[in-house]
Enzyme design. Structure first.
Site, PDB file in Angstrom:
ATOM      1  N   TYR A 105     126.951  36.573 -95.845  1.00  0.00           N
ATOM      2  CA  TYR A 105     126.755  35.808 -94.611  1.00  0.00           C
ATOM      3  C   TYR A 105     125.282  35.948 -94.199  1.00  0.00           C
ATOM      4  O   TYR A 105     124.748  37.076 -94.171  1.00  0.00           O
ATOM      5  CB  TYR A 105     127.681  36.358 -93.523  1.00  0.00           C
ATOM      6  CG  TYR A 105     127.462  35.706 -92.186  1.00  0.00           C
ATOM      7  CD1 TYR A 105     127.853  34.394 -91.961  1.00  0.00           C
ATOM      8  CD2 TYR A 105     126.842  36.394 -91.154  1.00  0.00           C
ATOM      9  CE1 TYR A 105     127.641  33.784 -90.739  1.00  0.00           C
ATOM     10  CE2 TYR A 105     126.631  35.801 -89.926  1.00  0.00           C
ATOM     11  CZ  TYR A 105     127.025  34.492 -89.722  1.00  0.00           C
ATOM     12  OH  TYR A 105     126.805  33.894 -88.515  1.00  0.00           O
ATOM     13  N   LYS A 203     136.007  33.724 -85.772  1.00  0.00           N
ATOM     14  CA  LYS A 203     136.500  32.782 -86.781  1.00  0.00           C
ATOM     15  C   LYS A 203     138.038  32.730 -86.739  1.00  0.00           C
ATOM     16  O   LYS A 203     138.598  32.360 -85.738  1.00  0.00           O
ATOM     17  CB  LYS A 203     135.947  33.172 -88.151  1.00  0.00           C
ATOM     18  CG  LYS A 203     134.448  33.551 -88.124  1.00  0.00           C
ATOM     19  CD  LYS A 203     133.530  32.399 -87.774  1.00  0.00           C
ATOM     20  CE  LYS A 203     132.096  32.810 -87.460  1.00  0.00           C
ATOM     21  NZ  LYS A 203     131.440  33.678 -88.412  1.00  0.00           N
TER      22      LYS A 203
HETATM   23  C1  LIG Z   1     130.318  34.507 -88.518  1.00  0.00           C
HETATM   24  C2  LIG Z   1     130.311  35.604 -89.496  1.00  0.00           C
HETATM   25  C3  LIG Z   1     129.725  36.839 -89.199  1.00  0.00           C
HETATM   26  C4  LIG Z   1     129.008  37.101 -87.894  1.00  0.00           C
HETATM   27  O1  LIG Z   1     129.836  37.030 -86.797  1.00  0.00           O
HETATM   28  P1  LIG Z   1     129.405  36.516 -85.332  1.00  0.00           P
HETATM   29  O2  LIG Z   1     130.667  36.591 -84.568  1.00  0.00           O
HETATM   30  O3  LIG Z   1     128.855  35.137 -85.473  1.00  0.00           O
HETATM   31  O4  LIG Z   1     128.341  37.457 -84.839  1.00  0.00           O
HETATM   32  C5  LIG Z   1     129.823  37.844 -90.149  1.00  0.00           C
HETATM   33  N1  LIG Z   1     130.428  37.638 -91.347  1.00  0.00           N
HETATM   34  C6  LIG Z   1     130.985  36.461 -91.672  1.00  0.00           C
HETATM   35  C7  LIG Z   1     131.636  36.295 -93.001  1.00  0.00           C
HETATM   36  C8  LIG Z   1     130.944  35.402 -90.770  1.00  0.00           C
HETATM   37  O5  LIG Z   1     131.481  34.236 -91.108  1.00  0.00           O
END
Ligand SMILES: *Cc1c(COP(=O)(O)O)cnc(C)c1O
Length: 384
Positions: A105, A203
């Site tokens: 990421y 997510k």
């Molecule tokens: C979005 C995401 C992050 C970071 O998370 P946030 O809530 O945006 O700070 C870390 N790892 C993965 C795989 C992600 O999709």
């Protein structure tokens, strides 16, 4: 709860007994910073004293996340990156070496490369689905953590969590699994040997694109105590309303993941047969190099599908601009389908590094709409 409650029973009830004060079935949003104490320095009502240290809504979420991942302790943060930052500060010190996926990421790479590097932490990108390469990247006695994303973002490569855990543990390193894409419903990293599970609850856990949050889950008391100390000392905690939104999302995680998986399987099959598509990245396809491993390690294949179009970067940008049901936007894991161009959006910060992704690549977060509408939308966008 039954002695060994199933996944959805835990998602709906773990940490979420009816409120003792009112009988409220749903955990209230405890919008309070402080709590009455029974006496100066004496016992405290319910054990709470200040909401950075602990808040009952956040505690419910932390217990639920721990129950879903099969861990003993959970910790909730203001974002996935806040969770990562707190974790790195808890386990690393100057000179620490971290192996991370070469298509990690983007924000994870940026945090290590632009923030933690200044404090002497070295991040080493390695193709995490290649065991021999992971073994070469690990420096026995020096590597603090091997960071795994599986499936990876955005290329959906699959890493062998159990095999990497064996390699890492033999070299004295911890294993961190970013389980954001798979969720605890599809994959249980702690049972496969991981030491820490990380989530951007923004997510799939939240699942409705209405909250930003993060979580860590462990099954080891020593690591848990370090995380507890740093969570309070740093203070990047989830607020009560945010914690409540994620808790609400978790209740439907299993049914959502089944539908995300159904739809993504249909979308991947459709794209694989389309003349304007060069290559599809989806672990559920027989042709995917990680298919057999994913079949063993995951319950199903999840909702993320990436693909390369014929006609290069411009065609990819045109397709992203042409979908109507599928929304152009960053992020993933919500009920609505999203499309994005990693090279210019989520992964723009890694252009020119080892983590750069192809310009003709498109990433889809396949939502839970009617699959036929998604296929028709992609068809018209690819034709345009
Ligand atoms: C979005 C995401 C992050 C970071 O998370 P946030 O809530 O945006 O700070 C870390 N790892 C993965 C795989 C992600 O999709």
């Amino acid at each position: 709860m039954p002695e060994q409650p199933g996944f959805s029973t835990r998602a709906i009830h773990a940490g979420q007994e009816p409120d003792p004060a009112t009988g409220s079935v749903i955990t209230p949003i405890y919008a309070t910073s402080t709590y009455i104490q029974d006496g100066v320095g004496g016992t405290r009502t319910g054990g709470y004293e200040y909401s950075r240290s602990a808040n009952p809504t956040r505690t419910a979420l932390e217990e639920c996340m721990a129950a879903l991942e099969g861990g003993s302790r959970g910790f909730a943060f203001a974002s996935g990156l806040a969770a990562e930052d707190t974790l790195l500060r808890s386990i690393c010190e100057p000179g620490s070496h971290v192996v991370l996926p070469h298509d990690a990421y983007g924000g994870t790479f940026r945090l290590l490369d632009k923030v933690h590097r200044r404090w002497g932490i070295v991040a080493d990108p390695a193709p995490i689905s290649d065991l021999a390469a992971v073994e070469r990247a690990i420096r026995p006695g020096e590597t603090t953590a091997v960071w795994i994303e599986t499936p990876t973002n955005p290329l959906l490569a699959i890493a062998d969590i159990a095999a990497i855990a064996d390699l890492a543990h033999a070299a004295g390193a911890l294993v961190v699994v970013d389980n954001t894409f798979a969720t605890p419903y599809l994959q249980q990293p702690l049972a496969l040997g991981a030491d820490v599970v990380l989530h951007s609850t923004t997510k799939y856990c939240g699942g409705h694109s209405d909250v930003v949050g993060g979580a860590l889950v462990v099954d080891d008391e020593e690591i848990a105590e370090k995380l507890k100390f740093h969570q309070n000392a740093i203070g990047a905690v989830a607020g009560p309303f945010d914690a409540w939104l994620v808790l609400r999302g978790l209740k439907t995680l299993a049914v959502r993941m089944e539908r995300h998986s159904d739809n993504a399987e249909q979308v991947a099959a459709f794209l694989a047969g389309h003349s304007a598509v060069r290559e599809v990245f989806f672990p559920g396809l027989d042709s995917h190099p990680g298919h057999d491993l994913a079949k063993r390690q995951m319950r199903r294949y999840g909702g993320m599908v990436s693909f390369r179009v014929t006609g290069g970067e411009q065609h990819a940008l045109d397709v992203c601009a042409a979908t109507k049901v599928i929304t152009l936007g960053e992020s993933l894991g919500g009920v609505e389908s999203l499309i994005e161009h990693p090279g210019k959006m989520t992964h723009a910060s890694v252009v020119g590094t080892a983590l750069e992704v192809p310009g003709d690549l498109i990433r889809l977060s396949v939502g839970i709409e009617d699959a036929d509408d998604l296929l028709a939308d992609l068809d018209q966008a690819l034709a345009g």
